[in-house]
Structure formats: structure tokens, C-alpha cells
Design a protein around this motif. Structure first.
Motif, short mmCIF file in Angstrom:
data_model
loop_
_atom_site.label_atom_id
_atom_site.label_comp_id
_atom_site.label_asym_id
_atom_site.label_seq_id
_atom_site.Cartn_x
_atom_site.Cartn_y
_atom_site.Cartn_z
N ASP A 122 -1.95 8.78 8.09
CA ASP A 122 -2.67 9.13 6.86
C ASP A 122 -2.54 8.10 5.74
N SER A 123 -2.54 6.82 6.08
CA SER A 123 -2.47 5.77 5.06
C SER A 123 -3.71 4.90 5.12
N ARG A 124 -3.92 4.14 4.05
CA ARG A 124 -5.09 3.25 3.99
C ARG A 124 -4.80 2.14 3.02
N GLU A 125 -5.51 1.03 3.22
CA GLU A 125 -5.44 -0.06 2.25
C GLU A 125 -6.57 0.11 1.25
N MET A 151 1.14 0.78 9.80
CA MET A 151 0.68 1.78 8.85
C MET A 151 1.12 3.15 9.32
N GLY A 176 0.81 -1.23 0.00
CA GLY A 176 0.00 0.00 0.00
C GLY A 176 0.83 1.26 0.00
N GLU A 177 0.44 2.21 0.84
CA GLU A 177 1.07 3.53 0.93
C GLU A 177 2.23 3.51 1.92
N ASN A 178 3.28 2.76 1.61
CA ASN A 178 4.47 2.66 2.45
C ASN A 178 4.19 1.99 3.80
N CYS A 179 3.33 0.99 3.80
CA CYS A 179 3.02 0.23 5.00
C CYS A 179 3.94 -0.99 5.06
N ASN A 197 -5.39 4.49 8.73
CA ASN A 197 -4.77 5.19 9.85
C ASN A 197 -5.03 6.68 9.64
#
Length: 111
Positions: free
Chosen positions: A37-40, A34, A13-16, A88
Motif C-alpha cells: 500500500d505505498s506509492r511514490e 516498497m 516516500g512512504e517508508n520505502c 505497490n
């Protein structure tokens, strides 16, 4: 013995981050982190049931249209075929464990 230090690591994802603690056909246990400010991607699993358990921080999970806020040592079960998305929304990282039965490899359908 298994830990974040010796488990298979991957980035999603977004750098998770994810660490595969158990990776068998009938079950997987993954420690995930996470950043803020990230999400799957919203999805569901046709066969797997999952349990998310927060180790640190605050995790938001949208589950079939309803958003849940999970804090330290809180968890939620997600049955098969229920659309969901982990997020998150906080200013700090969140770490949690995801237990899936059976393993989710090849069992993810994007919504």
C-alpha cells in the motif's frame, strides 16, 4: 562487488527503501523495496530514461495515464518527459531495480 548488504541505503516516500548499486553521472542503478500500500509521488524526468525490473512481488506503474501491472522478472521502459508513478497495491512488499540514464539526481519534476 556490490549488494544490498554493502550499498548506500536510504529511505524514501512512504517508508520505502533504496540501495544505490551504481551511482555515476551517466547512469544509476537502484534496488528498491516498497511495502504494501505505498506509492511514490507522480513525476517525470526531463533528461533521464528509466527501466524498472521486478525482482519479487507485483509493481503497478502508471505511465502517462495508463496503469501497467508488472510481475516477477517483468520490466518497463520509461522515456524522458513522461509522467509516471510506481505503486505497490498488493498485500506484500515488492522489490525491483531501477536503471536510469543519465542519473536522475536533480532531474525530477513533480506533476
Amino acid at each position: 562487488m556490490i549488494s544490498k548488504q554493502n550499498a548506500e541505503h536510504y529511505v524514501w516516500g512512504e517508508n520505502c527503501d533504496g540501495w544505490r548499486l551504481v551511482d555515476r553521472e551517466e547512469c544509476s542503478i537502484i534496488h528498491e523495496k516498497m511495502p504494501p500500500d505505498s506509492r511514490e509521488v507522480r513525476h517525470f524526468h526531463e533528461k533521464a530514461e528509466q527501466f524498472f525490473f521486478v525482482l519479487s512481488g507485483c509493481l503497478h506503474i502508471e505511465l502517462d495515464g495508463t496503469e501497467h501491472e508488472l510481475h516477477l522478472h517483468e520490466g518497463i521502459e520509461i522515456p524522458p518527459n513522461i509522467p509516471h508513478q510506481a505503486m505497490n497495491r498488493s498485500a506484500g512488499p515488492v522489490e525491483f531495480v531501477v536503471i536510469s540514464r543519465p542519473n536522475t539526481r536533480g532531474d525530477r519534476v513533480l506533476v
